[in-house]
Design a protein around this motif. Structure first.
Motif, PDB file in Angstrom:
ATOM      1  N   PRO A  72       0.844  -1.203   0.000  1.00 34.41           N
ATOM      2  CA  PRO A  72       0.000   0.000   0.000  1.00 34.41           C
ATOM      3  C   PRO A  72       0.885   1.261   0.000  1.00 34.41           C
ATOM      4  N   GLY A  73       1.268   1.715  -1.179  1.00 35.03           N
ATOM      5  CA  GLY A  73       2.105   2.903  -1.336  1.00 35.03           C
ATOM      6  C   GLY A  73       3.548   2.680  -0.906  1.00 35.03           C
ATOM      7  N   GLY A  74       4.320   3.755  -1.060  1.00 32.44           N
ATOM      8  CA  GLY A  74       5.710   3.723  -0.604  1.00 32.44           C
ATOM      9  C   GLY A  74       5.780   3.582   0.904  1.00 32.44           C
ATOM     10  N   CYS A  75       4.811   4.164   1.605  1.00 34.10           N
ATOM     11  CA  CYS A  75       4.801   4.060   3.076  1.00 34.10           C
ATOM     12  C   CYS A  75       4.675   2.598   3.505  1.00 34.10           C
ATOM     13  N   GLY A  76       3.786   1.869   2.831  1.00 32.58           N
ATOM     14  CA  GLY A  76       3.624   0.447   3.146  1.00 32.58           C
ATOM     15  C   GLY A  76       4.929  -0.295   2.909  1.00 32.58           C
ATOM     16  N   ALA A  77       5.618   0.067   1.829  1.00 35.11           N
ATOM     17  CA  ALA A  77       6.888  -0.592   1.499  1.00 35.11           C
ATOM     18  C   ALA A  77       7.938  -0.292   2.566  1.00 35.11           C
ATOM     19  N   LEU A  78       8.009   0.985   2.954  1.00 39.89           N
ATOM     20  CA  LEU A  78       9.004   1.376   3.961  1.00 39.89           C
ATOM     21  C   LEU A  78       8.742   0.655   5.279  1.00 39.89           C
ATOM     22  N   ARG A  79       7.474   0.582   5.652  1.00 37.86           N
ATOM     23  CA  ARG A  79       7.155  -0.030   6.942  1.00 37.86           C
ATOM     24  C   ARG A  79       7.388  -1.546   6.923  1.00 37.86           C
ATOM     25  N   THR A 118      15.699  14.377   6.420  1.00 32.63           N
ATOM     26  CA  THR A 118      15.051  13.374   5.592  1.00 32.63           C
ATOM     27  C   THR A 118      13.555  13.644   5.564  1.00 32.63           C
ATOM     28  N   TRP A 119      12.836  12.876   4.769  1.00 29.31           N
ATOM     29  CA  TRP A 119      11.376  13.018   4.697  1.00 29.31           C
ATOM     30  C   TRP A 119      10.804  12.757   6.087  1.00 29.31           C
ATOM     31  N   ALA A 120       9.917  13.639   6.541  1.00 33.88           N
ATOM     32  CA  ALA A 120       9.444  13.604   7.929  1.00 33.88           C
ATOM     33  C   ALA A 120       8.867  12.245   8.332  1.00 33.88           C
ATOM     34  N   HIS A 141      15.622  14.090  -3.809  1.00 34.10           N
ATOM     35  CA  HIS A 141      15.602  14.058  -2.343  1.00 34.10           C
ATOM     36  C   HIS A 141      14.463  14.914  -1.783  1.00 34.10           C
ATOM     37  N   ASN A 142      13.693  14.306  -0.905  1.00 31.32           N
ATOM     38  CA  ASN A 142      12.627  15.025  -0.193  1.00 31.32           C
ATOM     39  C   ASN A 142      13.085  15.175   1.252  1.00 31.32           C
ATOM     40  N   PRO A 143      13.348  16.351   1.767  1.00 32.08           N
ATOM     41  CA  PRO A 143      12.870  17.659   1.304  1.00 32.08           C
ATOM     42  C   PRO A 143      13.858  18.525   0.527  1.00 32.08           C
ATOM     43  N   VAL A 161      17.162   1.713  -0.079  1.00 30.44           N
ATOM     44  CA  VAL A 161      16.893   2.859  -0.952  1.00 30.44           C
ATOM     45  C   VAL A 161      15.398   3.115  -1.011  1.00 30.44           C
ATOM     46  N   ASP A 162      15.036   4.358  -0.735  1.00 26.40           N
ATOM     47  CA  ASP A 162      13.646   4.788  -0.893  1.00 26.40           C
ATOM     48  C   ASP A 162      13.568   5.580  -2.191  1.00 26.40           C
ATOM     49  N   ILE A 163      12.810   5.081  -3.146  1.00 20.49           N
ATOM     50  CA  ILE A 163      12.720   5.790  -4.429  1.00 20.49           C
ATOM     51  C   ILE A 163      11.241   6.062  -4.733  1.00 20.49           C
ATOM     52  N   ALA A 164      10.854   7.305  -4.504  1.00 24.19           N
ATOM     53  CA  ALA A 164       9.436   7.673  -4.622  1.00 24.19           C
ATOM     54  C   ALA A 164       9.188   8.610  -5.798  1.00 24.19           C
ATOM     55  N   TYR A 165      10.251   8.949  -6.546  1.00 24.95           N
ATOM     56  CA  TYR A 165      10.104   9.961  -7.615  1.00 24.95           C
ATOM     57  C   TYR A 165      10.816   9.548  -8.893  1.00 24.95           C
ATOM     58  N   GLN A 166      10.908   8.248  -9.158  1.00 28.96           N
ATOM     59  CA  GLN A 166      11.625   7.805 -10.356  1.00 28.96           C
ATOM     60  C   GLN A 166      10.981   8.422 -11.602  1.00 28.96           C
ATOM     61  N   SER A 186       9.682   1.406  -3.155  1.00 30.29           N
ATOM     62  CA  SER A 186       9.364   2.301  -4.277  1.00 30.29           C
ATOM     63  C   SER A 186       7.878   2.652  -4.242  1.00 30.29           C
ATOM     64  N   SER A 187       7.571   3.775  -4.862  1.00 30.71           N
ATOM     65  CA  SER A 187       6.198   4.288  -4.825  1.00 30.71           C
ATOM     66  C   SER A 187       5.734   4.643  -6.227  1.00 30.71           C
ATOM     67  N   CYS A 188       4.468   4.383  -6.521  1.00 32.15           N
ATOM     68  CA  CYS A 188       3.881   4.807  -7.803  1.00 32.15           C
ATOM     69  C   CYS A 188       2.975   6.020  -7.588  1.00 32.15           C
ATOM     70  N   SER A 189       3.028   6.600  -6.395  1.00 26.71           N
ATOM     71  CA  SER A 189       2.133   7.724  -6.098  1.00 26.71           C
ATOM     72  C   SER A 189       2.397   8.899  -7.018  1.00 26.71           C
ATOM     73  N   LYS A 190       3.677   9.251  -7.181  1.00 28.76           N
ATOM     74  CA  LYS A 190       4.005  10.469  -7.930  1.00 28.76           C
ATOM     75  C   LYS A 190       4.162  10.191  -9.419  1.00 28.76           C
ATOM     76  N   ASN A 191       4.937   9.164  -9.786  1.00 27.96           N
ATOM     77  CA  ASN A 191       5.232   9.014 -11.220  1.00 27.96           C
ATOM     78  C   ASN A 191       4.067   8.414 -12.016  1.00 27.96           C
ATOM     79  N   GLU A 200      -4.564   5.632  -4.533  1.00 27.61           N
ATOM     80  CA  GLU A 200      -4.737   4.199  -4.814  1.00 27.61           C
ATOM     81  C   GLU A 200      -3.757   3.343  -4.022  1.00 27.61           C
ATOM     82  N   ARG A 201      -2.810   3.980  -3.339  1.00 30.12           N
ATOM     83  CA  ARG A 201      -1.857   3.308  -2.463  1.00 30.12           C
ATOM     84  C   ARG A 201      -1.124   2.168  -3.178  1.00 30.12           C
ATOM     85  N   THR A 202      -0.215   2.581  -4.040  1.00 31.98           N
ATOM     86  CA  THR A 202       0.504   1.623  -4.882  1.00 31.98           C
ATOM     87  C   THR A 202       2.009   1.790  -4.746  1.00 31.98           C
TER      88      THR A 202
HETATM   89  N1  PMP Z   1       9.290   8.352   0.331  1.00 29.51           N
HETATM   90  C1  PMP Z   1       9.374   9.664   0.107  1.00 29.51           C
HETATM   91  C2  PMP Z   1      10.724  10.312   0.142  1.00 29.51           C
HETATM   92  C3  PMP Z   1       8.235  10.403  -0.166  1.00 29.51           C
HETATM   93  O1  PMP Z   1       8.349  11.721  -0.387  1.00 29.51           O
HETATM   94  C4  PMP Z   1       6.982   9.752  -0.210  1.00 29.51           C
HETATM   95  C5  PMP Z   1       5.729  10.511  -0.508  1.00 29.51           C
HETATM   96  N2  PMP Z   1       5.631  11.763  -0.045  1.00 29.51           N
HETATM   97  C6  PMP Z   1       6.945   8.373   0.040  1.00 29.51           C
HETATM   98  C7  PMP Z   1       8.118   7.709   0.300  1.00 29.51           C
HETATM   99  C8  PMP Z   1       5.710   7.521   0.079  1.00 29.51           C
HETATM  100  O2  PMP Z   1       4.643   7.879  -0.615  1.00 29.51           O
HETATM  101  P1  PMP Z   1       3.304   7.033  -0.696  1.00 29.51           P
HETATM  102  O3  PMP Z   1       3.158   6.214   0.536  1.00 29.51           O
HETATM  103  O4  PMP Z   1       2.249   8.065  -0.852  1.00 29.51           O
HETATM  104  O5  PMP Z   1       3.456   6.174  -1.915  1.00 29.51           O
END
Ligand code: PMP
Length: 398
Positions: free
Chosen positions: A101-108, A129-131, A182-184, A210-215, A242-247, A253-255
């Motif tokens: 469920p999104g990049g957050c799900g992947a990170l967790r 880093t990203w908050a 890099h976010n932020p 590696v967190d890649i959310a903006y490929q 990895s996240s499909c939220s942005k690209n 849709e949490r992908t």
């Molecule tokens: N990593 C970074 C660095 C991000 O900026 C984001 C989205 N703001 C995410 C992961 C995860 O995004 P999401 O869970 O919406 O896919």
């Protein structure tokens, strides 16, 4: 028992969204929330996504369960988008992929996996880093510590300090790196710097995460994957979120996907069984729709091309806005140098102004950004660029 809880402060970004919505100034500008916006300030659905959804609606025959790993086709295509079709980790079957469920799900899920491997694992994160990285990692009870990354004074990466700090890390520590954009801070490692970091991590026995959310939103789909592909080549063990939220513009849709690379195929099978068991005990299995859209796009040459073209439009718009912002600020006669903005990548940069100045932009000019002065470049447009540049220049004059 609920009486033991205390109310928590509202999330600063969500707070900012509310304030922005309530502001009646017709000139108001939202540079806060991290979503891509077009020239009209709209976060549109990509055409390739609509085409894929139309196709799915016509052809989908079941909504039955898909299992903890999610859709096999999505996992196949997303891992190739990230690593390239010919990557040895894929060929050697050393990689476990799960749709999340999104990049957050992947990170967790990656964090929970690390906690299961070694409960007292330390994860090094960039400063800043990203908050949400820190709560996602700490939520899995991991130790989190920082390595120096961005220098607000020079607007560049503190690369020597980053390396010397990581030299002091212990073998088995995990190093979280932003794959691109890099976010932020928007300051990305150069290819030479990635090479040096990869050598350091492997030599010291540190595990890359590696967190890649903006490929695709920095320099291009392949260019943005340089670091992640290099590390996947060199490091025996590695984690990727990895996240499909942005690209793909699939935010709600949490992908996303989590990928874990093991040293060999046998270890990969053990990794997979543990990862899937962790997923099962958290959310059982991911939502299907977003991943089905991505799979539909990436398994069809025409849709892949249409999506890639749209993504290129987004990427070029961001780059152009970066140049225009720096030029427009300079044209106001502002003495402060903003030429770093077009050097940085992706949706975010710090303006590098203080909290009071951020407050004045908000209160006097209705220009909204988070206190750190991080701005969402995609919130700019030809309608507001001059206004933002002039307002910033006024605030900087005092
Ligand atoms: N990593 C970074 C660095 C991000 O900026 C984001 C989205 N703001 C995410 C992961 C995860 O995004 P999401 O869970 O919406 O896919």
């Amino acid at each position: 028992m609920f009486e033991h809880l205390h109310a928590l402060p509202a999330d600063p970004i969500l707070n900012l969204m509310v304030q922005y919505r309530q502001d009646n100034n017709p000139l108001k500008v939202d540079l806060g929330v991290g979503v891509y916006k077009d020239e009209q300030g709209h976060t549109a659905i990509m055409q390739a996504v609509t085409a894929a959804e139309t196709h799915l609606l016509a052809t989908e025959t079941t909504k039955t369960y898909i299992g903890p790993a999610g859709a096999e086709g999505f996992n196949y295509h997303i891992s190739r988008l990230l690593l390239g079709n010919e990557h040895s980790a894929l060929k050697d079957k050393r990689i476990t992929v799960a749709q999340t469920p999104g990049g957050c799900g992947a990170l967790r899920m990656a964090a929970e996996f690390l906690a299961k491997c070694a409960p007292d694992t330390t994860v090094w994160v960039s400063d800043p880093t990203w908050a949400n990285h820190i709560p996602l990692l700490k939520g899995a009870r991991l130790n989190v510590t920082e390595y120096p990354y961005y220098d607000g004074a020079t607007k560049a990466i503190r690369f020597d300090a980053m390396c010397s700090t990581l030299e002091s890390a212990n073998a088995g520590d995990v190093v979280l790196l932003h794959g691109c954009c890099h976010n932020p801070c928007g300051a990305d490692l150069s290819t030479d710097q990635w090479d040096i970091i990869a050598e350091l991590l492997v030599r010291k026995g540190l595990i890359p995460f590696v967190d890649i959310a903006y490929q695709g939103l920095g320099d291009g789909l392949d260019e943005d994957a340089y670091g992640v592909r290099l590390l996947a080549d060199k490091a025996p063990e590695m984690l990727i979120a990895s996240s499909c939220s942005k690209n793909f513009g699939l935010y709600r849709e949490r992908t996303g996907s989590v990928m874990i690379i093991a040293p060999n195929q046998q270890q990969a099978a053990v990794t997979a069984s543990n990862l899937f068991s962790i997923i099962r005990s958290h959310y059982s299995m991911p939502p299907a729709h977003g991943a089905a859209i991505v799979e539909t796009i990436l398994s069809n040459t025409e849709l892949t091309k249409s999506w890639g073209d749209e993504l290129a439009v987004m990427r070029n718009r961001i780059l152009q806005l970066r140049h225009q912002l720096a030029n427009d600020i300079a044209a106001t006669g502002c003495t402060q140098d903003f030429s770093f903005i077009p050097q940085q990548k992706g949706m975010f940069s710090f303006l590098g102004i203080n909290k009071d100045q951020v407050g004045r932009l908000r209160d006097e000019y209705s220009i909204y950004m988070v206190d750190s002065s991080r701005i969402n470049i995609a919130g700019l447009s030809s309608h507001n660029l001059n206004y933002v540049a002039q307002s910033l220049s006024n605030v900087l004059k005092g």
